[in-house]
Design a protein around this motif. Structure first.
Motif, mmCIF file in Angstrom:
data_model
loop_
_atom_site.group_PDB
_atom_site.id
_atom_site.type_symbol
_atom_site.label_atom_id
_atom_site.label_comp_id
_atom_site.label_asym_id
_atom_site.label_seq_id
_atom_site.Cartn_x
_atom_site.Cartn_y
_atom_site.Cartn_z
ATOM 1 N N PHE A 77 0.951 -1.236 0.076
ATOM 2 C CA PHE A 77 0.060 0.541 -0.134
ATOM 3 C C PHE A 77 0.639 0.982 0.044
ATOM 4 O O PHE A 77 1.793 1.469 0.980
ATOM 5 N N HIS A 127 -8.785 -1.131 2.502
ATOM 6 C CA HIS A 127 -8.363 -1.426 1.186
ATOM 7 C C HIS A 127 -8.397 -2.985 1.183
ATOM 8 O O HIS A 127 -8.419 -4.032 -0.044
ATOM 9 N N TYR A 145 -11.903 -4.909 0.713
ATOM 10 C CA TYR A 145 -12.092 -5.153 -0.688
ATOM 11 C C TYR A 145 -12.178 -6.064 -1.202
ATOM 12 O O TYR A 145 -11.835 -6.831 -2.229
#
Length: 158
Positions: A18, A132, A135
């Motif tokens: 990330f 994130h 998802y």
């Protein structure tokens, strides 16, 4: 409507899963090289280059003592792959060559003797990373996601 930009170059997500340019910082999550269960939350503030690096359970990074640690350097290089060196340099307000590299950006910031700050942003960055990841656990579907309902409806021309 927000534009979605494709990555400047493909990157491997195993080392830096990330990375983002947000909240006036370059921030991200970097995997530990020695412990598979540990990640480091790193950030560098735009303009002032105040940096922070700590583990996911808020322990300070041992390598970030008055200078950028390897986690921050890795994050900068991955941000260059994701966004392009020019965009990263412009966002961080770094004066570099017209065609900068990740190393040139890190060197320019290091030359200003950046200060080590607190890791107050770490909780926010790690929370965004976990959101994130959530998802990825959703089953594939074409149905709308409730948290995406803020998008304006499309116009139908009759």
């Amino acid at each position: 409507m927000a534009r979605v930009l494709s990555p400047a170059r493909p990157r491997k997500l195993a080392k830096v899963p990330f990375v983002e340019l947000a909240d006036g910082r370059l921030q991200g999550v970097v995997s530990s090289g020695s412990d598979i269960g540990r990640v480091y939350v790193s950030s560098v503030a735009a303009g002032s280059f105040v940096f922070a690096c700590s583990t996911n359970n808020n322990r300070p990074c041992g390598g970030a003592r008055g200078m950028f640690c390897n986690h921050i350097l890795t994050m900068i290089n991955e941000a260059v792959l994701q966004y392009g060196a020019t965009r990263v340099a412009r966002y961080l307000r770094v004066e570099t060559d017209p065609e900068p590299t990740g190393q040139a950006i890190a060197s320019a910031m290091s030359a200003t003797a950046p200060a080590q700050g607190d890791s107050g942003a770490a909780a926010t960055v790690f929370s965004q990373f976990l959101r994130h990841l959530a998802y990825l656990e959703l089953p594939p579907t074409t149905a709308p996601l409730p948290e995406m309902q803020w998008f304006p409806p499309t116009r139908t021309v009759v």
